[in-house]
Each structure stands twice: as structure tokens, then as C-alpha cells.
Design an enzyme around this catalytic site. Sequence first.
Site: not given
Length: 214
Positions: A59, A108, A112
Site C-alpha cells: 500500500h 503515495e 507520503h
Amino acid sequence: MATKVLLLATIVLLLTILFLGAESQTFDHFFFVQQWPPTTCQQQQKPCFQPPPATFKIHGLWPQKGPNSVVYCNKNFDRTQISSLENQLDVVWPDVVTGNNTGFWEHEWNKHGSCSESQFNQTLYFQTAINMMNKVNLLKALGKGGITSDERTKSSQTMQKVLLAQFGNQPFLRCKKVGQQFWLLEIVMCFKDDGVTMINCQPSKVSCPPNFIF
Ligand SMILES: *[C@@H]1O[C@H](CO)[C@@H](O)[C@H](O)[C@H]1NC(C)=O
Ligand SMILES: *[C@@H]1O[C@H](CO)[C@@H](O)[C@H](O)[C@H]1NC(C)=O
């Protein structure tokens, strides 16, 4: 005299702002988050584009500071920097919901990954996630501990013990509530900010109940 004090105060203030600014960019460890696609695909607003693979997929790799994810540091995803990794990423880090893998990597990274950019440029960040995936084979580790995904009830404590025994470090488990039941959604392993050394995850409030389905 007053001018000097004012000047000093201004300098102190500026240094504080600089320090806090730099500090807000830093992180102290990573969450390496693997998801279980059959659960990800349950009760999606939009159904998954194809039947989900029954194997763990990445993920994300999330820079953490204390208990919190550091997010949205930069929005500078550049696909060209991972062109040599795409074939591998398609396998270990697909978007199981939409099938738009590149879109998922972009999301992502922007949310992040960019928060670890002081130490991990995009190429190194995605390579680091691939390396972690090679090290953390969850299905194999669970299998060694006698746990298979037969959609029966599993104990959170047992699963954590098995993973601790296999990897030598404490994971944490995340679940998704579907109807009245909890299903295993994600397994998080924690790494130092070097991206190599596995460490114990701290127990998190976002975790699974004592029993869930896997
Ligand atoms: C996939 O996502 C990217 C980034 O969000 C977007 O530019 C692209 O159009 C998407 N591709 C498809 C086929 O939807
Ligand atoms: C990313 O970091 C690696 C390792 O430090 C380095 O070899 C590579 O040149 C860097 N890539 C870019 C585009 O800066």
C-alpha cells in the site's frame, strides 16, 4: 541598547522559525504497509477493476514522526525517475482498485514519500520499498506459522506472535469493518529511517480487534 535587544530577539525568532521549518520535514521511522487486496476490494464505492489477487501487495511506505504519518511535503512526482523500476513496481505495488498503478505511485509519493526526500530521492524511495517487499514475505511467514487465508476467524495475538517469531520485530495489524465483522486489511512492519533496519512497531490505536477474519 533597546535596538540591540530587539535585534537579538529578531535573530532568535528567525532561528526558531528556521529550526521548526526544518524540523517539520523530518521523520524518525517508516511504516511499511502491505495490504490484503481481497479486503481492500470489499465494499469499495467503485468495485475493483478486476478480481483482487490473494497475495499481499504494497500500500505504501510512510515516513512517521512519533505516532503520526508526515504527509504532503511536496507534490513533485516525476515518473521518469522510476522508469527502471516500473516492471517490478507493477508486480509488488499495483493499484488493485483502479488498475492505474502510476496514479497510485504518484499519490503515495506526493502524500507520503516526498516527506522522506531529504534522505530518499524518488528512485531510492521506490527501490527501498521493493527491497522491503523482498524481505517481508508475509504469506510465507504466516504459512510457516500455520496461518492461511481461509476466511475463518483468526486471533490478532496469534498472528502477531507468528510475525514476531518470523521477523524478530513486532508488526501491527489493521482491519476493516464490513457489516458486523472485521477483516484483516493491512499488516504494517516498521523500519528505522535508514530504510533497512527493521524495528518493533509501537502499538497503535488504529488496530484490529482481538479476532478478525483472514
Ligand atoms: C492514471 O493516473 C495518472 C495520474 O493521476 C493520470 O494522469 C492518468 O490519466 C491516469 N490514467 C488512466 C488510464 O486513468
Ligand atoms: C538518488 O540517490 C541515489 C543514491 O544516493 C543516487 O545514486 C542517485 O544519483 C540519485 N538520483 C537522483 C536523480 O538524484
